[in-house]
Design an enzyme around this catalytic site. Sequence first.
Site, PDB file in Angstrom:
ATOM      1  CB  SER A 149      -0.858  -0.016   1.277  1.00 42.59           C
ATOM      2  OG  SER A 149      -1.459   1.240   1.500  1.00 42.59           O
ATOM      3  CE1 TYR A 162      -5.122  -1.671   4.384  1.00 40.58           C
ATOM      4  CE2 TYR A 162      -3.836   0.328   4.087  1.00 40.58           C
ATOM      5  CZ  TYR A 162      -4.462  -0.775   3.554  1.00 40.58           C
ATOM      6  OH  TYR A 162      -4.430  -1.002   2.185  1.00 40.58           O
TER       7      TYR A 162
HETATM    8  P1  NAP Z   1     -11.895  -5.318  -1.374  1.00 39.45           P
HETATM    9  O1  NAP Z   1     -12.632  -5.315  -2.681  1.00 39.45           O
HETATM   10  O2  NAP Z   1     -12.633  -5.004  -0.130  1.00 39.45           O
HETATM   11  O3  NAP Z   1     -11.139  -6.713  -1.230  1.00 39.45           O
HETATM   12  C1  NAP Z   1     -10.634  -7.198  -0.028  1.00 39.45           C
HETATM   13  C2  NAP Z   1     -10.564  -8.732  -0.138  1.00 39.45           C
HETATM   14  O4  NAP Z   1      -9.981  -9.248   1.085  1.00 39.45           O
HETATM   15  C3  NAP Z   1     -11.947  -9.353  -0.279  1.00 39.45           C
HETATM   16  O5  NAP Z   1     -11.928 -10.290  -1.330  1.00 39.45           O
HETATM   17  C4  NAP Z   1     -12.171 -10.052   1.064  1.00 39.45           C
HETATM   18  O6  NAP Z   1     -12.859 -11.286   0.943  1.00 39.45           O
HETATM   19  C5  NAP Z   1     -10.751 -10.341   1.525  1.00 39.45           C
HETATM   20  N1  NAP Z   1     -10.765 -10.453   2.990  1.00 39.45           N
HETATM   21  C6  NAP Z   1     -10.978  -9.469   3.901  1.00 39.45           C
HETATM   22  N2  NAP Z   1     -11.017  -9.984   5.156  1.00 39.45           N
HETATM   23  C7  NAP Z   1     -10.833 -11.337   5.036  1.00 39.45           C
HETATM   24  C8  NAP Z   1     -10.793 -12.426   5.950  1.00 39.45           C
HETATM   25  N3  NAP Z   1     -10.967 -12.262   7.268  1.00 39.45           N
HETATM   26  N4  NAP Z   1     -10.559 -13.678   5.465  1.00 39.45           N
HETATM   27  C9  NAP Z   1     -10.425 -13.887   4.136  1.00 39.45           C
HETATM   28  N5  NAP Z   1     -10.462 -12.905   3.197  1.00 39.45           N
HETATM   29  C10 NAP Z   1     -10.671 -11.632   3.653  1.00 39.45           C
HETATM   30  O7  NAP Z   1     -10.739  -4.248  -1.408  1.00 39.45           O
HETATM   31  P2  NAP Z   1      -9.477  -3.986  -2.375  1.00 39.45           P
HETATM   32  O8  NAP Z   1      -9.284  -2.531  -2.350  1.00 39.45           O
HETATM   33  O9  NAP Z   1      -9.623  -4.690  -3.675  1.00 39.45           O
HETATM   34  O10 NAP Z   1      -8.293  -4.621  -1.493  1.00 39.45           O
HETATM   35  C11 NAP Z   1      -7.425  -5.637  -1.958  1.00 39.45           C
HETATM   36  C12 NAP Z   1      -6.029  -5.419  -1.377  1.00 39.45           C
HETATM   37  O11 NAP Z   1      -5.489  -4.200  -1.890  1.00 39.45           O
HETATM   38  C13 NAP Z   1      -5.993  -5.286   0.139  1.00 39.45           C
HETATM   39  O12 NAP Z   1      -4.853  -5.947   0.650  1.00 39.45           O
HETATM   40  C14 NAP Z   1      -5.860  -3.782   0.350  1.00 39.45           C
HETATM   41  O13 NAP Z   1      -5.259  -3.453   1.567  1.00 39.45           O
HETATM   42  C15 NAP Z   1      -4.983  -3.432  -0.821  1.00 39.45           C
HETATM   43  N6  NAP Z   1      -4.974  -2.008  -1.196  1.00 39.45           N
HETATM   44  C16 NAP Z   1      -6.106  -1.397  -1.667  1.00 39.45           C
HETATM   45  C17 NAP Z   1      -6.031  -0.054  -2.045  1.00 39.45           C
HETATM   46  C18 NAP Z   1      -7.220   0.693  -2.604  1.00 39.45           C
HETATM   47  O14 NAP Z   1      -7.110   1.902  -2.824  1.00 39.45           O
HETATM   48  N7  NAP Z   1      -8.346   0.059  -2.847  1.00 39.45           N
HETATM   49  C19 NAP Z   1      -4.846   0.647  -1.914  1.00 39.45           C
HETATM   50  C20 NAP Z   1      -3.723  -0.010  -1.406  1.00 39.45           C
HETATM   51  C21 NAP Z   1      -3.799  -1.345  -1.071  1.00 39.45           C
HETATM   52  P3  NAP Z   1     -14.435 -11.385   1.281  1.00 39.45           P
HETATM   53  O15 NAP Z   1     -15.098 -10.321   0.454  1.00 39.45           O
HETATM   54  O16 NAP Z   1     -14.809 -12.782   0.911  1.00 39.45           O
HETATM   55  O17 NAP Z   1     -14.588 -11.091   2.748  1.00 39.45           O
END
Ligand code: NAP
Length: 257
Positions: A149, A162
């Site tokens: 991130s 986080y």
């Molecule tokens: P997202 O759509 O909310 O995806 C998060 C994923 O993590 C979901 O598939 C969720 O699965 C899974 N997850 C969460 N808690 C869990 C648990 N207890 N056990 C198993 N799986 C779990 O959000 P996203 O933005 O695409 O995030 C994906 C990654 O990118 C994350 O690591 C996040 O920190 C990182 N990131 C995102 C951004 C951004 O701007 N969006 C920026 C930097 C980094 P379920 O839906 O099945 O619960």
Amino acid sequence: MTITSYVTSLFSLEGKTALVTGPGTGIGQAIAVGLARAGADIIGTYHHTPLDDTKSLVEQTGRSFHSYQVDFADPKSQQQSVDAMLNSHSIDILINNAGTIKREQAAYYSEEHWHDVMNVNINSLFFLTQKVGQQMLQKGQGKIVNIASLLSFQGGVFVPAYTASKHAVAGLTKAFANEWANHHIQVNAIAPGYIATNNTQAIRDDASRNEEILKRIPAGRWGKPEDLAGAAIFLSSSASDYMNGHILAVDGGWLAR
Ligand code: NAP
């Protein structure tokens, strides 16, 4: 060699199997579909979100899709599901994407939120990587891509767990890379910028915060999940065979500002 076959030899994932955690939505789904389009069969883990859409998108590319339910907040459930997965599949590529964020002022940050975020974002990532890495060490090859991130570099506000977890993701990326580089396992990370997903819905809904963020992004827009697919294919393919322990920002220029 034609241009097409040269590029294919560098980036093709044909014959590879990729495990992507959390590919039901957002970044994980875009990466899973991107890897499948580059030739990889996909295994996905989910907690709540059913993976029917992702399965259908992956199968449309002609690749196979298998899913396993794992709660990364619960180490015991993780261990059983991961053992079942590794008994049935040989993993060539691991994308550690699953992640969670809980917003609360540091002064009042609850112990429950702290442990939840640390369990999902870093503790589970370590133990899953360790298990999959053991299989890769036996094969003498593998690609691991952690989703870090901007808060692997910056402090953030109201998200102390986080930030701590994502700094740790960057550190572990280097620690695993150092131990496994000479076993032909490349461990790297992608640091996404501000990407429009469920994770960032709350800040996009806050008009002034949204404007502040957009003003600082040189590219002038939020990232789309699909913006991450190219970097993920690169770090999963032989094009990146001499990259180890690198954190690759895909952020529309945010860190360059
Ligand atoms: P997202 O759509 O909310 O995806 C998060 C994923 O993590 C979901 O598939 C969720 O699965 C899974 N997850 C969460 N808690 C869990 C648990 N207890 N056990 C198993 N799986 C779990 O959000 P996203 O933005 O695409 O995030 C994906 C990654 O990118 C994350 O690591 C996040 O920190 C990182 N990131 C995102 C951004 C951004 O701007 N969006 C920026 C930097 C980094 P379920 O839906 O099945 O619960």
